[in-house]
Design a protein around this motif. Structure first.
Motif, short mmCIF file in Angstrom:
data_model
loop_
_atom_site.label_atom_id
_atom_site.label_comp_id
_atom_site.label_asym_id
_atom_site.label_seq_id
_atom_site.Cartn_x
_atom_site.Cartn_y
_atom_site.Cartn_z
N ASP A 367 0.83 -1.21 0.00
CA ASP A 367 0.00 0.00 0.00
C ASP A 367 0.86 1.25 0.00
O ASP A 367 0.51 2.26 -0.64
CB ASP A 367 -0.93 0.00 1.21
CG ASP A 367 -2.00 -1.08 1.13
OD1 ASP A 367 -2.28 -1.52 -0.01
OD2 ASP A 367 -2.53 -1.48 2.18
N HIS A 371 0.83 4.16 -2.80
CA HIS A 371 0.62 5.55 -2.40
C HIS A 371 1.70 6.46 -2.99
O HIS A 371 1.41 7.56 -3.46
CB HIS A 371 0.63 5.63 -0.87
CG HIS A 371 0.44 7.01 -0.35
ND1 HIS A 371 -0.76 7.69 -0.42
CD2 HIS A 371 1.32 7.88 0.23
CE1 HIS A 371 -0.62 8.90 0.10
NE2 HIS A 371 0.63 9.03 0.50
N ASN A 433 1.64 14.29 1.29
CA ASN A 433 1.12 12.93 1.13
C ASN A 433 -0.38 12.93 0.86
O ASN A 433 -0.88 12.13 0.07
CB ASN A 433 1.42 12.09 2.38
CG ASN A 433 2.89 11.75 2.50
OD1 ASN A 433 3.60 11.68 1.51
ND2 ASN A 433 3.36 11.55 3.73
N ALA A 437 -2.22 11.58 -2.46
CA ALA A 437 -3.28 10.58 -2.34
C ALA A 437 -4.46 10.90 -3.25
O ALA A 437 -5.23 10.01 -3.61
CB ALA A 437 -3.74 10.47 -0.90
N GLY A 440 -5.04 8.85 -6.39
CA GLY A 440 -5.75 7.58 -6.32
C GLY A 440 -7.21 7.69 -6.66
O GLY A 440 -7.88 6.67 -6.89
#
Length: 491
Positions: A367, A371, A433, A437, A440
């Protein structure tokens, strides 16, 4: 009829007795030029000599063995000639016999007894179906001394006589067995001498930069002088094989892709030989020597070694969960260069997937990789349907990255304390971060974002996009990504 014949120089004495005369015929009349008319057979000889040749013995069961190697075929060494000579001998020196059984090995070397007809003949001997074996010359049977004595032992054990027409011998006498041994030694010496001379000639060819083997390898063309040049029509097939192998594709999948792309059929075993052929990166290896001038490199040595490493790693089974490992066979350890294997773990009834370096004893969560990599994949592919959305996210990411550089510069110039610097860096990285994200949520396949894709779709997307990636396991960061259609990209 009662005259005894003595040949002083030949040291031969022939007595007018039928039994003795039969043995002498084997020694003295092995090459007969006969015509269909005006000739007579052995029975006629006995009639003229007045010797009673009637016998109550059973008919002799004879096998005729003929062999010619592939090389001898090109030199005109005839199977038919061997058969005719053996049949002439059989008719001349045998009174009553069953129709012979022919054992023919065409295109087989005498270096081993592993020949179809040879094995059948030996089985018939063991089953006691034969009384005599007739061969043209001893080297038709074998050119190996140890094999010769093994065969002699088998023949003797099963009461089978061996006759070599052109060598003037049979094994019913001690002298015959001695001569067989001597001829076998010379046959083996001749074979080994031929091999040495052939090898010397082939090595000389390789030293001159010529290809010493028959045919030519896929990706190359060979001229009349046996020099290889890269064939630009088939060389892309070789490059694609190495590229897909490096990307972790199974050989069966590579075969399908090659057929779809180039309309060229390849077996998986042949593709594996291609991957492990040193000549494709310019180091043609032959008989323990490396010749750099025989084959021009089609791929780099580093790419070839990486493909071999991946193909070897594919023996690690992922079981039914192989699609759960989206990056299998694609991740290498920055520290040792090994390919990471996949291992699942359970935590509080939830399953997590890791990539593990056995040598460095470190791992990274799948994961976390997804990411980090998703924004890079999307910006790399740069498709029109999500270009605007990706651009908006990138502007936010670039703004935060500029802030990180400013903070780092202020800290280096002592405008910030250690505590203030750490606080700001943590805050900016957290925002960075979160911004990454957002990638996604971009719809990348059939109107679905990464999180909405099935495991098979995620695996397929990675397979088509990423060739390899390098990970720093101690920092849990992706260092380098290599895509199919471009060079490596440093992170």
């Amino acid at each position: 009829m009662k005259i005894r014949v003595i040949s002083i120089l030949d040291r031969i004495t022939i007595k007018a007795q039928g039994a003795y005369l039969r043995k002498m015929e084997h020694m003295t009349f092995t090459s007969i030029v006969r015509q269909r008319n005006g000739n007579f057979w052995r029975a006629d000889i006995y009639d003229k000599l007045g010797i009673d040749n009637k016998s109550t013995k059973e008919k002799k069961r004879i096998g005729i063995y003929c062999r010619v190697s592939t090389r001898e075929q090109t030199l005109g060494y005839s199977i038919d000639n061997q058969k005719n000579k053996c049949q002439d001998y059989m008719r001349l020196f045998n009174d009553d016999y069953v129709e012979p059984i022919f054992y023919i090995d065409e295109g087989h070397s005498a270096s081993t007894l592993e020949r179809p007809s040879m094995k059948q003949m030996l089985q018939d001997i063991c089953d006691r179906k034969l009384d005599e074996i007739i061969i043209y010359k001893l080297d038709r049977l074998t050119r190996n001394v140890s094999d010769t004595y093994e065969l002699l032992s088998m023949f003797s054990k099963n009461d089978v006589n061996l006759v070599a027409v052109m060598d003037n011998l049979d094994i019913t006498t001690a002298n015959g067995k001695l001569v067989v041994g001597i001829l076998a030694i010379f046959a083996q010496w001749e074979r080994e001498t031929i091999i040495e001379r052939t090898n010397d000639g082939l090595l000389q060819m390789a030293m001159e930069g010529r290809y010493p083997k028959s045919g030519s390898l896929l990706g190359y063309s060979k001229d009349k002088e046996k020099y290889l040049t890269i064939n630009e029509e088939t060389a892309p097939i070789i490059r694609s094989i190495f590229m897909y192998a490096t990307a972790g594709y199974p050989l069966s999948d590579i075969r399908i892709k090659i057929k779809e792309t180039y309309d060229y059929k390849l077996r998986t075993d042949r593709m594996k030989r291609i991957i492990f052929e040193n000549g494709y990166y310019g180091e043609f290896t032959y008989k323990g020597y490396v010749f750099p001038d025989v084959m021009q490199a089609i791929v780099s040595k580093a790419e070839a070694m990486e493909a071999r490493k991946i193909v070897g790693k594919r023996s690690v089974a992922y079981g039914e969960e192989q699609n759960k490992f989206y990056y299998r066979n694609k991740i290498t350890c920055r520290n040792c260069g090994n390919i990471l294997g996949g291992i699942p773990t359970y935590k509080k009834s939830k399953k997590y997937y890791y990539y593990y370096c056995k040598k460095c004893n470190q791992r990274i969560n799948q994961d976390l990789i997804s990411h980090q990599i998703m924004h890079d994949i999307i910006t790399h592919t740069d498709k029109e349907d999500y270009k605007i959305e990706a651009g908006d996210i990138l502007r936010g990411i670039n703004k935060l990255q500029r802030k990180l550089k400013t903070v780092s510069r202020q800290y280096a110039e002592d405008f910030l304390s250690d505590e203030a610097y750490d606080t700001i860096i943590r805050s900016v990285n957290l925002k960075l971060n979160k911004e990454k994200a957002r990638f996604g949520k971009i719809k990348i396949i059939n109107g679905h974002n990464w999180n909405e894709l099935s495991d098979e779709e995620k695996r397929g997307y990675i397979e088509q996009t990423i060739l390899t990636m390098c990970v720093d396991l101690s920092r849990k960061e992706i260092i380098k990504i290599k895509y199919f259609e471009s060079d490596s990209k440093e992170k």
